[in-house]
Design a protein around this motif. Sequence first.
Motif, PDB file in Angstrom:
ATOM      1  N   SER A 196     -11.631  25.267   0.480  1.00 42.32           N
ATOM      2  CA  SER A 196     -12.279  24.123   1.120  1.00 42.32           C
ATOM      3  C   SER A 196     -11.290  23.393   2.026  1.00 42.32           C
ATOM      4  N   ARG A 197     -11.829  22.573   2.901  1.00 43.55           N
ATOM      5  CA  ARG A 197     -10.981  21.819   3.812  1.00 43.55           C
ATOM      6  C   ARG A 197     -10.011  20.929   3.043  1.00 43.55           C
ATOM      7  N   GLY A 198     -10.476  20.391   1.926  1.00 45.21           N
ATOM      8  CA  GLY A 198      -9.613  19.531   1.112  1.00 45.21           C
ATOM      9  C   GLY A 198      -8.336  20.250   0.716  1.00 45.21           C
ATOM     10  N   THR A 199      -8.473  21.482   0.291  1.00 42.85           N
ATOM     11  CA  THR A 199      -7.296  22.246  -0.124  1.00 42.85           C
ATOM     12  C   THR A 199      -6.366  22.485   1.055  1.00 42.85           C
ATOM     13  N   VAL A 200      -6.959  22.832   2.195  1.00 43.41           N
ATOM     14  CA  VAL A 200      -6.144  23.044   3.395  1.00 43.41           C
ATOM     15  C   VAL A 200      -5.345  21.778   3.693  1.00 43.41           C
ATOM     16  N   ASP A 201      -6.030  20.671   3.633  1.00 51.83           N
ATOM     17  CA  ASP A 201      -5.382  19.394   3.899  1.00 51.83           C
ATOM     18  C   ASP A 201      -4.227  19.161   2.925  1.00 51.83           C
ATOM     19  N   ARG A 202      -4.456  19.466   1.656  1.00 59.36           N
ATOM     20  CA  ARG A 202      -3.396  19.265   0.664  1.00 59.36           C
ATOM     21  C   ARG A 202      -2.188  20.144   0.956  1.00 59.36           C
ATOM     22  N   VAL A 203      -2.450  21.358   1.362  1.00 60.08           N
ATOM     23  CA  VAL A 203      -1.327  22.260   1.673  1.00 60.08           C
ATOM     24  C   VAL A 203      -0.555  21.725   2.881  1.00 60.08           C
ATOM     25  N   ILE A 204      -1.295  21.369   3.919  1.00 62.39           N
ATOM     26  CA  ILE A 204      -0.636  20.907   5.146  1.00 62.39           C
ATOM     27  C   ILE A 204       0.241  19.700   4.876  1.00 62.39           C
ATOM     28  N   HIS A 205      -0.261  18.772   4.101  1.00 59.85           N
ATOM     29  CA  HIS A 205       0.480  17.541   3.882  1.00 59.85           C
ATOM     30  C   HIS A 205       1.283  17.543   2.596  1.00 59.85           C
ATOM     31  N   GLY A 206       1.213  18.641   1.874  1.00 64.56           N
ATOM     32  CA  GLY A 206       2.030  18.766   0.662  1.00 64.56           C
ATOM     33  C   GLY A 206       1.769  17.679  -0.353  1.00 64.56           C
ATOM     34  N   ARG A 207       0.542  17.280  -0.489  1.00 67.43           N
ATOM     35  CA  ARG A 207       0.245  16.270  -1.510  1.00 67.43           C
ATOM     36  C   ARG A 207      -0.890  16.779  -2.399  1.00 67.43           C
ATOM     37  N   GLY A 208      -0.986  16.197  -3.582  1.00 65.33           N
ATOM     38  CA  GLY A 208      -1.997  16.635  -4.532  1.00 65.33           C
ATOM     39  C   GLY A 208      -1.616  17.972  -5.152  1.00 65.33           C
ATOM     40  N   LYS A 209      -2.446  18.452  -6.042  1.00 74.67           N
ATOM     41  CA  LYS A 209      -2.132  19.699  -6.744  1.00 74.67           C
ATOM     42  C   LYS A 209      -2.914  20.851  -6.140  1.00 74.67           C
ATOM     43  N   VAL A 210      -2.199  21.904  -5.865  1.00 74.16           N
ATOM     44  CA  VAL A 210      -2.839  23.104  -5.335  1.00 74.16           C
ATOM     45  C   VAL A 210      -2.322  24.301  -6.122  1.00 74.16           C
ATOM     46  N   SER A 211      -3.208  25.209  -6.503  1.00 74.89           N
ATOM     47  CA  SER A 211      -2.778  26.398  -7.253  1.00 74.89           C
ATOM     48  C   SER A 211      -1.929  27.288  -6.359  1.00 74.89           C
ATOM     49  N   GLU A 212      -1.080  28.056  -7.001  1.00 74.15           N
ATOM     50  CA  GLU A 212      -0.174  28.907  -6.251  1.00 74.15           C
ATOM     51  C   GLU A 212      -0.931  29.849  -5.313  1.00 74.15           C
ATOM     52  N   GLY A 213      -2.007  30.440  -5.873  1.00 73.76           N
ATOM     53  CA  GLY A 213      -2.790  31.394  -5.089  1.00 73.76           C
ATOM     54  C   GLY A 213      -3.352  30.776  -3.823  1.00 73.76           C
ATOM     55  N   ALA A 214      -3.983  29.632  -3.991  1.00 67.72           N
ATOM     56  CA  ALA A 214      -4.597  28.971  -2.844  1.00 67.72           C
ATOM     57  C   ALA A 214      -3.547  28.605  -1.818  1.00 67.72           C
ATOM     58  N   ARG A 215      -2.437  28.052  -2.293  1.00 67.63           N
ATOM     59  CA  ARG A 215      -1.369  27.645  -1.374  1.00 67.63           C
ATOM     60  C   ARG A 215      -0.910  28.833  -0.529  1.00 67.63           C
ATOM     61  N   THR A 216      -0.678  29.951  -1.206  1.00 66.66           N
ATOM     62  CA  THR A 216      -0.205  31.131  -0.475  1.00 66.66           C
ATOM     63  C   THR A 216      -1.207  31.552   0.601  1.00 66.66           C
ATOM     64  N   LYS A 217      -2.454  31.612   0.191  1.00 67.85           N
ATOM     65  CA  LYS A 217      -3.477  32.034   1.146  1.00 67.85           C
ATOM     66  C   LYS A 217      -3.488  31.122   2.383  1.00 67.85           C
ATOM     67  N   VAL A 218      -3.510  29.826   2.104  1.00 63.31           N
ATOM     68  CA  VAL A 218      -3.591  28.872   3.212  1.00 63.31           C
ATOM     69  C   VAL A 218      -2.359  28.951   4.098  1.00 63.31           C
ATOM     70  N   GLU A 219      -1.196  29.035   3.445  1.00 62.16           N
ATOM     71  CA  GLU A 219       0.042  29.082   4.235  1.00 62.16           C
ATOM     72  C   GLU A 219       0.071  30.309   5.128  1.00 62.16           C
ATOM     73  N   LYS A 220      -0.442  31.403   4.608  1.00 62.53           N
ATOM     74  CA  LYS A 220      -0.468  32.622   5.415  1.00 62.53           C
ATOM     75  C   LYS A 220      -1.317  32.395   6.671  1.00 62.53           C
ATOM     76  N   VAL A 221      -2.517  31.885   6.441  1.00 61.16           N
ATOM     77  CA  VAL A 221      -3.405  31.637   7.591  1.00 61.16           C
ATOM     78  C   VAL A 221      -2.763  30.672   8.579  1.00 61.16           C
ATOM     79  N   LEU A 222      -2.150  29.631   8.033  1.00 61.02           N
ATOM     80  CA  LEU A 222      -1.512  28.627   8.895  1.00 61.02           C
ATOM     81  C   LEU A 222      -0.482  29.279   9.803  1.00 61.02           C
ATOM     82  N   LYS A 223       0.301  30.169   9.172  1.00 60.32           N
ATOM     83  CA  LYS A 223       1.352  30.793   9.954  1.00 60.32           C
ATOM     84  C   LYS A 223       0.758  31.741  10.998  1.00 60.32           C
TER      85      LYS A 223
END
Lengths: 352, 352
Positions: free
Chosen positions: A18-45
Motif C-alpha cells: 500500500s501507499r502507506g508502506t511506501v511512504d514509511r520506507v521512503i521516510h524511514g519511519r514506522g514499522k515495516v517488515s523486512e520483506g516489504a522494505r526490500t521490495k519497495v526499496e528495489k522498486v525505488l531504486k
Amino acid sequence: MPEKRITTKDIARLANVSRGTVDRVIHGRGKVSEGARTKVEKVLKDINYQPNVIAQTLRANRKLKIALLIPSPDEDPYWMAALAGINLERDKVAQFEIDIRHFYFNQDDVSNFATLSDEVLSDRPDGLLVVPFFYKESVAFLDKCTSLKIPYITFNTHLDTAQSLCAIGQDLCQSGRVAANLIHRLRRKEWSLLIFHFDEDISNALHMQEKERGFREYFDEKEIRDVYTINLKSTDNIDEILSEFSSENVSGVFVTTSKSYKIADKIKSKFDDCILVGYDLLRENVNHLKSGNIDFLINQNLEIQARQGINYLIDSLLFKRQLPQKEFLPIAIVSRENIDSYLLMNESYPIQ
Amino acid sequence: MPEKRITTKDIARLANVSRGTVDRVIHGRGKVSEGARTKVEKVLKDINYQPNVIAQTLRANRKLKIALLIPSPDEDPYWMAALAGINLERDKVAQFEIDIRHFYFNQDDVSNFATLSDEVLSDRPDGLLVVPFFYKESVAFLDKCTSLKIPYITFNTHLDTAQSLCAIGQDLCQSGRVAANLIHRLRRKEWSLLIFHFDEDISNALHMQEKERGFREYFDEKEIRDVYTINLKSTDNIDEILSEFSSENVSGVFVTTSKSYKIADKIKSKFDDCILVGYDLLRENVNHLKSGNIDFLINQNLEIQARQGINYLIDSLLFKRQLPQKEFLPIAIVSRENIDSYLLMNESYPIQ
DNA sequence: TTCGAATTTGTTCACGTGAACATTTAATTT
DNA sequence: AAATTAAATGTTCACGTGAACAAATTCGAA
C-alpha cells in the motif's frame, strides 16, 4: 512518449504493497517488515523515484519565515543595495507569501549584534540570510543556528562555515588586483599610488586588507614600489593628510570601501590626471563617476548577492533544490559609459 | 498573527455561495446570477484574493514543453554559451521535469530558419525561447506563435515585438561607447582607430551597426575623427588588408563580434602598443585576453541571457509570474584580472 | 485454542484549485 | 397547473504527498 510522472501510488502497485508502506520506507519511519522494505526499496531504486515537490509544498502548506540579519542601511548607505535586492525578490515571490523579517544591527557595536542575533533565534525563522560581519560573534551565532537546525546563507562577508547552505560573495583580493590593473594601465605618469582605508569600523578590516593585498601584489609583480597606505579615521582632516603630498606626486588612488565619494573631488582637484578607483554604486559614487571625479567603480554586486541569497533560500526551503556551497559573483568594472546598464537592472518590476 | 491564507472556500463562505460559483466568477465561465456575481466580486476585491499557484500547478499537473530556437553552436561557438546556460537551468529545475527541445538553425541560411521554425510550430510547445536572428522571417514566425497562443521570450537579438513575454538583451550602441571609452583612455598615442566587422553573416549587420554607431558617437563627441571601418569577408586576406597601415599608425582596434581572436595576434604583432577590444568570452578570446593580445572583452552575457530566459519562461508558464517587458543585462567589461570571476560563474552545479 | 498485545499493513483525509457532474430553482410551454 | 426546459447553484473528484487513523496479521502467554 507520454512519460507519465511516477508517484508513490505507482511504486505501491509495483511493489504490491500500500501507499502507506511506501511512504514509511521512503521516510524511514514506522514499522515495516523486512520483506516489504526490500521490495519497495528495489522498486525505488529501479525507478529512480523523485517526489513531486509541488505536491509536497502544497501538502506542507506553510508560510516561510525568513530572517534577514544585516548591518543597518540607515547608518551606512552601502547596505541599501541589499534591501533593494531583497524587496525586488519579495515582490517576485509574493505569491508564496514569504514572511521576511528584517533585523538591522549597528556595525559599530558588537554587543548590538549579539542582541539582534538572539532576537533572530527567538523568532525561530525557517531560514536565515545573514552578513556575518563580526567574525567571532558570527561563528558563535551560526553555530547556534546549526544546532537549532535553522539553515542559513551568508553573503558579502566570507566566513569559512561549511554549515551554511551557500556562501555568496566576491573574491576581494582579486578585486584589488582589478583596481590595480586599471590604475596601472590608465595612469599617465609614474608617480606614487595611494591606498585609502576608511577605517570607521574595525570589522571591515579583513575586507580592506584583502583588497590591499591584491592591489599590492599586482604592483609588486610589476616591480612598482611607491604604493602608500593611508588609514583614515572619521576624525581625521582629509585636507591636512593630502597636504603631505605635492600635486605632481600621485597618479593613482584606490579606495578600499564604498566611501570614495568622500574624497573624490579633493583628489581630482589636488592631483593632476590622477586615476581614482573605488567600490560600489552608491548614489554619491555614481554622481562622481558620471562627473568624472571617479574613474572606475568596482561593483561588489551587493544587490545581486542579496537577491541570489533570498532566491537560494526559497529554492532550498520550499523546493528543496540543491545549492552550490560557494558562489562568487563577477567583479564588475563600472565606468561612466556602462554605469547605466548596471543601474537599469534594478528597474521596477511589474507586480501581478 | 497566524495570517491564514485566503482560499476560494473562504470567499464562498463570505459571499454566502458555493465554491463552484466563486470559481465561475473568477474565471468568467458558466452562468452566474447578477446578485451572486456582485457579492462574490465585492468579496474578491475587499480581500484581494491571490490564487495559490502551488495548488494551481499541482492541479494542472502538466509537464512543460519548451522549445529553444537558436543558431547552431556547432557552426559558431558564440552560441555555446547559450547552451551552457540552458543546461545549467535545466538541471536546477529538473524536479519540474521540463522538456526542453533544442532546435538549431544555420545562421547563414534563411530558408533553414523557416524550416526549423515550422518544426517548432508543429511540435506545439508550451513556450518558446528564441533568438530572432533574421528580422523579417522572425517577425512572421513570432506572429504565428502569437496566433497559436505560444508565448515566447526573445534574447540576444532585439526585435520590437510587444507580443513577447519579455525581451532580454543588451544595449549594443552603448556597448560600442564602452569600447570606445576604454580605447580612448588606454591608448598611448593619438593614432588612427579601426573598427572591424566580421561580416560572414549578413544578419549580424544590425548588431554590428549599432555597436559601430556607439563607438563613433563617442569619438565624435571628443572630436576625434580618424576612425576607419573595415568589413572583413571570410575570403579576405587579413595580412593584406593590414598591410595598408603602417605600424605607427593605429592605436586602437575594435572588433564588433566575438571573432576578435581571429586577428588578435596579427594586430598586436604589427602595431605598437595598440589597444584591442572585442566581444564575448569564447575560449579563444579568453586565451588571447590572458596572454595580453586582447586588452578587453565586452561580455554580452549570452549565458546569463539564456538562463534568465529559461527561468522567466518557467516562472511565467508554471507559476504565472509577471515579467518585465524588457530586460537589459549589464555591459560587462572583462580584463585579464577579472576574467576568472566571470568564468567561475559557470561552475558546475551539484545535482540533487 | 483463545485472548490480548504488539506489529505490520491498508485507508482516508487535508492541502487549494479546477472542472465535471448532480441538484435545485426559475422560466417557459402546453 | 403540470410538464419541460433553461438557468443557477451545489457537490465531488483528481492532482501527489504526508500523516493520522483504522484494520488486519502475527506472536506469545494463559
